[in-house]
Design a protein around this motif. Structure first.
Motif: not given
Ligand SMILES: [Zn+2]
Length: 136
Positions: A106, A84-85, A103, A82
């Motif tokens: 996110c 994002g994270c 993911c 991901c």
């Molecule tokens: Zn994520």
């Protein structure tokens, strides 16, 4: 690394090929439109068709960019994580959407942020005010 699954790479490569074919087709259509020329200029339907073609084309371009991006991540061995994270993206999600960048969590967060933007504005005071002014 099982994430660099050959099937996913193939899916992405096939997708890229399809999109490139689509974009070639759009380029040809555009050329034909220029040929049709002035007859079509005032035709609202033709203008609408061109606008929706443009939307389709922009979508294809955006998607091609995402697929390219995913293929680059495959090369760099960062595919499947991901953006994002940093957590691994669910493999079932990747199979359904090989060019997924986030993911599910996110992605949901991003969509929620998007939903409070222009849509909230549309339902807000702007339209109420302008319709009241119109009927007055
Ligand atoms: Zn994520």
């Amino acid at each position: 690394m099982t994430r660099n699954d050959d099937r996913l790479r193939r899916l992405l490569e096939e997708e890229r090929e399809l999109l490139q074919t689509d974009l070639t087709h759009f380029a040809e259509v555009e050329y034909e439109d220029i040929g049709a020329g002035n007859h079509m200029a005032d035709d609202a339907t033709a203008a609408f068709d061109q606008a929706s073609d443009l939307t389709l084309r922009r979508n294809a371009e955006r998607r091609l960019y995402r697929v390219d991006h995913a293929l680059k991540k495959l090369e760099a061995n960062t595919y499947g994580y991901c953006e994002g994270c940093g957590e691994p993206i669910d493999f079932a999600r990747l199979k359904a959407l090989p060019d997924a960048r986030f993911c599910l969590d996110c992605q949901r967060k991003r969509e929620m942020v998007g939903a409070t933007g222009p849509r909230a504005y549309e339902q807000g005071q702007f339209h109420l005010t302008s319709s009241r002014e119109h009927s007055a």
